[in-house]
Design a protein around this motif. Structure first.
Motif, PDB file in Angstrom:
ATOM      1  N   LYS A 287       0.848  -1.178   0.000  1.00  0.00           N
ATOM      2  CA  LYS A 287       0.000   0.000   0.000  1.00  0.00           C
ATOM      3  C   LYS A 287       0.888   1.233   0.000  1.00  0.00           C
ATOM      4  CE  LYS A 287      -3.852  -2.235   2.342  1.00  0.00           C
ATOM      5  NZ  LYS A 287      -4.775  -2.196   3.481  1.00  0.00           N
TER       6      LYS A 287
ATOM      7  N   ARG B  42       1.378   5.705   0.421  1.00  0.00           N
ATOM      8  CA  ARG B  42       0.940   7.023   0.844  1.00  0.00           C
ATOM      9  C   ARG B  42       1.578   8.048  -0.074  1.00  0.00           C
ATOM     10  NH1 ARG B  42       1.706   8.347   7.004  1.00  0.00           N
ATOM     11  NH2 ARG B  42       0.658  10.178   6.244  1.00  0.00           N
TER      12      ARG B  42
ATOM     13  N   HIS C 212      -1.236  14.656  -1.274  1.00  0.00           N
ATOM     14  CA  HIS C 212      -2.197  14.074  -2.199  1.00  0.00           C
ATOM     15  C   HIS C 212      -1.816  14.311  -3.659  1.00  0.00           C
ATOM     16  CE1 HIS C 212      -4.318  13.742   1.468  1.00  0.00           C
ATOM     17  NE2 HIS C 212      -4.646  15.010   1.522  1.00  0.00           N
TER      18      HIS C 212
ATOM     19  N   TYR D 294      -4.504   3.796  -1.150  1.00  0.00           N
ATOM     20  CA  TYR D 294      -5.277   4.543  -0.170  1.00  0.00           C
ATOM     21  C   TYR D 294      -4.652   5.922   0.023  1.00  0.00           C
ATOM     22  CZ  TYR D 294      -1.597   3.350   3.214  1.00  0.00           C
ATOM     23  OH  TYR D 294      -0.397   3.207   3.858  1.00  0.00           O
ATOM     24  N   PHE D 295      -5.414   6.813   0.630  1.00  0.00           N
ATOM     25  CA  PHE D 295      -4.926   8.117   1.064  1.00  0.00           C
ATOM     26  C   PHE D 295      -5.137   8.209   2.578  1.00  0.00           C
ATOM     27  CE2 PHE D 295      -6.119   8.631  -3.345  1.00  0.00           C
ATOM     28  CZ  PHE D 295      -5.067   9.350  -3.882  1.00  0.00           C
ATOM     29  N   THR D 296      -4.242   8.881   3.256  1.00  0.00           N
ATOM     30  CA  THR D 296      -4.328   8.996   4.711  1.00  0.00           C
ATOM     31  C   THR D 296      -4.958  10.330   5.103  1.00  0.00           C
ATOM     32  OG1 THR D 296      -2.363   7.610   4.970  1.00  0.00           O
ATOM     33  CG2 THR D 296      -3.036   8.931   6.869  1.00  0.00           C
TER      34      THR D 296
ATOM     35  N   ASP E  14      -6.839   7.689   9.587  1.00  0.00           N
ATOM     36  CA  ASP E  14      -7.557   6.628   8.875  1.00  0.00           C
ATOM     37  C   ASP E  14      -7.151   6.625   7.408  1.00  0.00           C
ATOM     38  OD1 ASP E  14      -8.853   5.957  11.191  1.00  0.00           O
ATOM     39  OD2 ASP E  14     -10.736   6.962  10.687  1.00  0.00           O
ATOM     40  N   LYS E  15      -7.135   5.445   6.822  1.00  0.00           N
ATOM     41  CA  LYS E  15      -6.710   5.264   5.438  1.00  0.00           C
ATOM     42  C   LYS E  15      -7.934   4.984   4.564  1.00  0.00           C
ATOM     43  CE  LYS E  15      -2.111   3.641   6.742  1.00  0.00           C
ATOM     44  NZ  LYS E  15      -2.240   4.160   8.106  1.00  0.00           N
TER      45      LYS E  15
ATOM     46  N   TRP F 266     -14.700   0.517   3.917  1.00  0.00           N
ATOM     47  CA  TRP F 266     -14.888   1.948   4.152  1.00  0.00           C
ATOM     48  C   TRP F 266     -16.274   2.321   3.642  1.00  0.00           C
ATOM     49  CZ3 TRP F 266     -11.423   5.558   6.273  1.00  0.00           C
ATOM     50  CH2 TRP F 266     -11.848   6.889   6.224  1.00  0.00           C
TER      51      TRP F 266
END
Length: 398
Positions: free
Chosen positions: A90, A92, A96, A110-112, A117-118, A176
């Motif tokens: 995964k 980060r 963004h 995913y984005f944090t 939370d991811k 999610w």
């Protein structure tokens, strides 16, 4: 921390040296083989050579430390500049933004968020998914690997979505789940009952994300705009903050807010900043100014109607530049768009009720910098077209 280098001192030795071996006399304490226990008045050449070697080793060790020190901080600076960090498959990203990535890298999964939370980078959007179809779409999505479902009270399909989630083999904690507060429920006393209704329909005791669906508040019992609450959404937001404190929601955000309306909200003393802003983003409506501003201000965007909405999707998939990039990359045109959205630094919400397309939309790959810039230029070079533009007697976009 500066590194101090020590001056290396060398000692001359060899056939041209000026060192002279001291003469030894025959006396008590001496033997014919040399001194037994006496302090020479000059340093032994072997000791001198050993000292020289120790100093050289110490200099080499300090040089190595300096090189490692510089390498560490150069690498740290490089990795913090927006490049993907790997974590068990995964990723980060910084601020963004990922469009600088090389093609050998992977797109982030995913984005944090500020909470830590991811949020998965690809979600199944269920807007306009008809009853009897949406549940099967959710099941198909979870089966191929989706772990993000985006819903809303106004879609009218939360119950079927919840049933599909419970029927799957995927635990709730691994999914999610997003829903949204409709315009009718912006009055502070209406927020929690509306949320509770969504929770009951979805069959869960919490949401991962809850959004103010539109920056427009309706008066009770109809679609008449409440201009005061529309222009001042702070009381609504305060109630959402309480929902986080109660554990009913883990993250809160906004949807369809432009920069002015975002600043209008965040100028208040918020306990919790908006985690995301879900907006229409597509080839036809790329909103580069909002994308840039959001990155600079640490606000994650989510792209709905990423293929151009039902009205424009067919035309979207026939754009010449996209067809060229699809041929270059081996992706489908839809996959090119979805990859582009993620590479812009946004969560993307493609919608389909067809299992084959649901699976297709999940498989993405990074575009080369050249391909990314070509698509970005093509998308931002024409007059923008907004597919979703409700007319409620108020100018939402200004």
């Amino acid at each position: 921390m500066p590194i101090r280098y020590h001056q290396l001192v060398t000692y001359e030795s060899g056939p041209n040296s000026t060192y002279e071996e001291p003469k030894l006399h025959s006396s008590p304490g001496y033997s014919s083989e040399g001194p037994l226990d006496v302090q020479a008045d000059v340093e032994d050449p072997i000791k001198t050579e050993n000292k020289r070697r120790r100093r050289a080793l110490r200099f080499g060790f300090l040089s190595l430390l300096a090189a490692l020190y510089m390498t560490f901080f150069v690498a740290k600076s490089f990795l913090s500049g927006g490049f993907i960090r790997s974590c068990h498959g995964k990723h980060r990203i910084g601020k963004h933004g990922v469009h600088q990535n090389a093609t050998s890298a992977k797109l982030p999964t995913y984005f944090t968020l500020p909470s830590g939370d991811k949020i998965p980078a690809i979600a199944l959007g269920v807007w306009r998914a008809a009853p009897g179809e949406v549940g099967e779409a959710v099941k198909a999505a979870l089966k191929v690997g989706y772990r993000h479902v985006d819903d809303a009270w106004i879609y009218g399909n939360e119950r079927e979505v919840g049933e599909a989630i419970r029927a799957s083999s995927v635990p709730r904690k691994d999914i999610w789940l997003t829903s949204k507060l409709w315009n009718t429920f912006h009055a502070p006393e209406d927020v929690e009952p509306a949320l509770d209704e969504s929770l009951a329909r979805l069959g869960t005791d919490y949401l991962d994300l809850y959004l103010i669906h539109w920056p427009v508040a309706f008066k009770k019992g109809g679609n008449t705009v409440d201009f005061d609450l529309t222009e001042n959404p702070y009381p609504t937001w305060q109630k959402l903050e309480q929902m986080v404190e109660k554990g009913k929601v883990r993250n809160i955000g906004i949807s369809n807010f432009n920069i002015r309306r975002i600043q209008n909200l965040t100028s208040n003393p918020l306990k919790i900043q908006p985690a995301v802003n879900q907006v229409e983003l597509s080839y036809w409506n790329p909103q580069p100014e909002l994308v840039k501003w959001s990155k600079e201000n640490g606000l994650l965007l989510e792209a709905y109607s990423p293929l151009g909405s039902a009205e424009k999707v067919k035309e979207s998939l026939e754009i010449p530049e996209v067809l060229v990039i699809a041929k270059e990359t081996g992706l489908t045109p839809a996959q090119v768009y979805i990859s582009w959205h993620i590479q812009r630094g946004t969560v993307v919400l493609p919608k389909s009720v067809h299992p084959v397309r649901v699976e297709e939309n999940f498989h993405v790959a990074p575009l080369s910098s050249d391909a990314f810039e070509r698509l970005e230029k093509a998308a931002t070079s024409h007059e923008p077209f907004r597919a979703v533009d409700p007319h409620w007697g108020i100018d939402i976009w200004n």
